[in-house]
Design a protein around this motif. Structure first.
Motif, mmCIF file in Angstrom:
data_model
loop_
_atom_site.group_PDB
_atom_site.id
_atom_site.type_symbol
_atom_site.label_atom_id
_atom_site.label_comp_id
_atom_site.label_asym_id
_atom_site.label_seq_id
_atom_site.Cartn_x
_atom_site.Cartn_y
_atom_site.Cartn_z
ATOM 1 N N VAL A 15 0.848 -1.201 0.000
ATOM 2 C CA VAL A 15 0.000 0.000 0.000
ATOM 3 C C VAL A 15 0.878 1.245 0.000
ATOM 4 C CG1 VAL A 15 -1.699 1.310 1.332
ATOM 5 C CG2 VAL A 15 -1.893 -1.170 1.161
ATOM 6 N N ASP A 16 0.567 2.195 -0.870
ATOM 7 C CA ASP A 16 1.303 3.460 -0.947
ATOM 8 C C ASP A 16 0.814 4.362 0.184
ATOM 9 O OD1 ASP A 16 2.694 5.711 -1.560
ATOM 10 O OD2 ASP A 16 1.839 6.002 -3.563
ATOM 11 N N MET A 17 1.637 4.545 1.208
ATOM 12 C CA MET A 17 1.235 5.289 2.394
ATOM 13 C C MET A 17 1.123 6.785 2.138
ATOM 14 S SD MET A 17 0.789 2.825 4.446
ATOM 15 C CE MET A 17 0.497 3.646 5.999
ATOM 16 N N THR A 18 1.760 7.279 1.074
ATOM 17 C CA THR A 18 1.641 8.711 0.769
ATOM 18 C C THR A 18 0.206 9.076 0.378
ATOM 19 O OG1 THR A 18 2.315 8.301 -1.530
ATOM 20 C CG2 THR A 18 4.044 8.871 0.041
ATOM 21 N N LYS A 19 -0.541 8.094 -0.161
ATOM 22 C CA LYS A 19 -1.929 8.343 -0.541
ATOM 23 C C LYS A 19 -2.863 8.337 0.663
ATOM 24 C CE LYS A 19 -1.364 6.554 -5.222
ATOM 25 N NZ LYS A 19 -1.791 5.558 -6.233
ATOM 26 N N LEU A 20 -2.327 7.964 1.825
ATOM 27 C CA LEU A 20 -3.116 8.002 3.060
ATOM 28 C C LEU A 20 -2.827 9.250 3.880
ATOM 29 C CD1 LEU A 20 -2.821 4.259 4.179
ATOM 30 C CD2 LEU A 20 -4.671 5.353 2.909
ATOM 31 N N GLY A 21 -2.072 10.182 3.281
ATOM 32 C CA GLY A 21 -1.817 11.463 3.939
ATOM 33 C C GLY A 21 -0.447 11.602 4.575
ATOM 34 N N LEU A 22 0.387 10.550 4.541
ATOM 35 C CA LEU A 22 1.725 10.636 5.118
ATOM 36 C C LEU A 22 2.681 11.273 4.125
ATOM 37 C CD1 LEU A 22 2.002 7.136 6.835
ATOM 38 C CD2 LEU A 22 1.318 9.295 7.864
ATOM 39 N N SER A 23 3.643 12.023 4.650
ATOM 40 C CA SER A 23 4.597 12.712 3.778
ATOM 41 C C SER A 23 5.539 11.712 3.115
ATOM 42 C CB SER A 23 5.406 13.735 4.580
ATOM 43 O OG SER A 23 6.231 13.078 5.531
ATOM 44 N N GLU A 67 8.665 12.095 2.587
ATOM 45 C CA GLU A 67 9.922 12.047 3.335
ATOM 46 C C GLU A 67 9.847 11.036 4.471
ATOM 47 O OE1 GLU A 67 12.848 15.071 5.887
ATOM 48 O OE2 GLU A 67 11.011 15.827 4.946
ATOM 49 N N LEU A 68 8.697 11.014 5.165
ATOM 50 C CA LEU A 68 8.517 10.062 6.255
ATOM 51 C C LEU A 68 8.458 8.636 5.730
ATOM 52 C CD1 LEU A 68 7.863 9.350 9.224
ATOM 53 C CD2 LEU A 68 5.446 9.747 8.681
ATOM 54 N N VAL A 69 7.716 8.417 4.646
ATOM 55 C CA VAL A 69 7.540 7.070 4.096
ATOM 56 C C VAL A 69 8.871 6.502 3.620
ATOM 57 C CG1 VAL A 69 6.469 5.769 2.220
ATOM 58 C CG2 VAL A 69 5.127 7.453 3.488
ATOM 59 N N ARG A 70 9.751 7.346 3.080
ATOM 60 C CA ARG A 70 11.025 6.885 2.543
ATOM 61 C C ARG A 70 12.135 6.857 3.580
ATOM 62 N NH1 ARG A 70 10.989 6.258 -2.805
ATOM 63 N NH2 ARG A 70 9.310 7.222 -4.016
ATOM 64 N N SER A 71 11.839 7.236 4.829
ATOM 65 C CA SER A 71 12.861 7.233 5.873
ATOM 66 C C SER A 71 13.263 5.808 6.228
ATOM 67 C CB SER A 71 12.357 7.961 7.127
ATOM 68 O OG SER A 71 11.251 7.275 7.676
ATOM 69 N N ASP A 72 14.473 5.663 6.779
ATOM 70 C CA ASP A 72 15.006 4.338 7.104
ATOM 71 C C ASP A 72 14.158 3.612 8.145
ATOM 72 O OD1 ASP A 72 17.024 4.827 5.336
ATOM 73 O OD2 ASP A 72 18.517 5.365 6.857
ATOM 74 N N SER A 73 13.670 4.348 9.137
ATOM 75 C CA SER A 73 12.985 3.703 10.259
ATOM 76 C C SER A 73 11.517 3.399 9.959
ATOM 77 C CB SER A 73 13.072 4.592 11.507
ATOM 78 O OG SER A 73 12.514 5.866 11.255
ATOM 79 N N PHE A 74 10.913 4.088 8.990
ATOM 80 C CA PHE A 74 9.470 3.925 8.762
ATOM 81 C C PHE A 74 9.125 2.499 8.350
ATOM 82 C CE2 PHE A 74 5.684 3.989 6.070
ATOM 83 C CZ PHE A 74 4.778 4.582 6.926
#
Length: 302
Positions: free
Chosen positions: A146-154, A156-163
């Motif tokens: 699931v593409d989390m950016t389409k759920l309102g998350l940035s 940058e956050l989605v592509r971060s190492d810890s996410f």
């Protein structure tokens, strides 16, 4: 003298004594401690060796072991040895977080279900049965895709190492808690009818006090064993998902995505796949040996 006697009567001290006599479990514990020290010291080791595990060097792809690159280089010319240590750091952190979170959620819900019974018990256990009936790997792949950016998350956050790590921990915890909950519930049903629990209730102790003070300490032993074994299962799950491309996001290394990256180059340099596969195998086997020893130490009659 009384301190020594009191200490020897402590059940957890007796568990530690029995565990120390289990040679295979102790060897496994030593191996895991050394592995954890090496993995979490990956950056100082890379600095000492003078290599950058993230630096690409396409002119040195699949180089054989050398003085600089102890285990050679991968498909992008990166040092395999330091990336194995960094991958172990990610895989071990994820596995311990996933196993611990799963056990905590399962323990809390299992104690509540067993203690209160009735509709509360029925609701929690039917929810557990529903989750157990789901095809876990397919559901994991579906959720991870699931593409989390389409759920309102940035982005940058989605592509971060810890996410990707926290996301996978959350999903595994949601799918894994029923197994711990069923184990804890069955033990809670037995413990809640014992005299000391009934006496605490008779003296006016609150339900939460009884659960925290009297029930959880007496049902936690098998959960500790299950958590230890769950670490190995979490490592295998992460490796499988990362190998399929749905686990830890590159360039963050993990043993699973190192296997996935080496898949297309198996005939050029097969050791690039052998090394992370061997680390997964050795780590899971030693965790299982430690879990078996811990189970025998906690319950010698098992």
């Amino acid at each position: 003298m009384s301190y020594i006697v009191k200490r020897s009567q402590n059940p957890w001290f007796q568990v530690a004594q029995r565990l120390s006599r289990h040679k295979l479990a102790m060897l496994s514990l030593v191996f895991l401690c050394l592995l954890a020290l090496a993995c979490f010291g990956a950056n100082p080791i890379a600095l000492w060796l003078g290599v950058d595990p993230y630096a690409d060097d396409l002119f040195s792809r699949f180089s054989p072991p050398s003085e600089l690159n102890v285990l050679g280089t991968d498909e992008l010319g990166r040092d395999i040895f330091t990336r194995l240590l960094l991958g172990g750091q990610v895989s071990l952190t994820f596995a311990f977080m996933a196993a611990l979170t799963t056990s905590v959620i399962g323990t809390v819900l299992g104690v509540i279900a067993g203690y209160y019974g009735g509709r509360v018990d029925a609701f929690i256990m039917r929810s557990a049965d529903f989750i157990i009936s789901l095809p876990s790997i397919m559901l994991l792949i579906l959720i991870q895709s699931v593409d989390m950016t389409k759920l309102g998350l940035s982005e940058e956050l989605v592509r971060s190492d810890s996410f990707s790590i926290y996301r996978l921990v959350l999903v595994l915890s949601i799918l894994g808690w029923p197994f711990a909950a069923r184990l804890v519930r069955s033990n809670t049903l037995s413990v809640k009818h014992r005299e000391y629990v009934q006496a605490a209730i008779g003296y006016g102790a609150s339900h939460w006090f009884v659960m925290v003070r009297h029930i959880i300490p007496n049902v936690i032993a098998p959960v500790i064993t299950a958590t230890t074994l769950g670490v190995g299962g979490a490592i295998l799950t992460e490796s499988a998902l990362s190998f399929l491309g749905f686990g830890i996001n590159p360039p963050t290394p993990s043993w699973g995505n190192m296997l996935q990256n080496a898949r297309e180059a198996m005939w050029l340099y097969p050791m690039a796949a052998v090394y992370p596969g061997l680390m997964v195998l050795m780590t899971v086997i030693t965790i299982n040996f430690l879990g078996d020893g811990l189970q025998e130490a906690i319950d010698p009659k098992s």
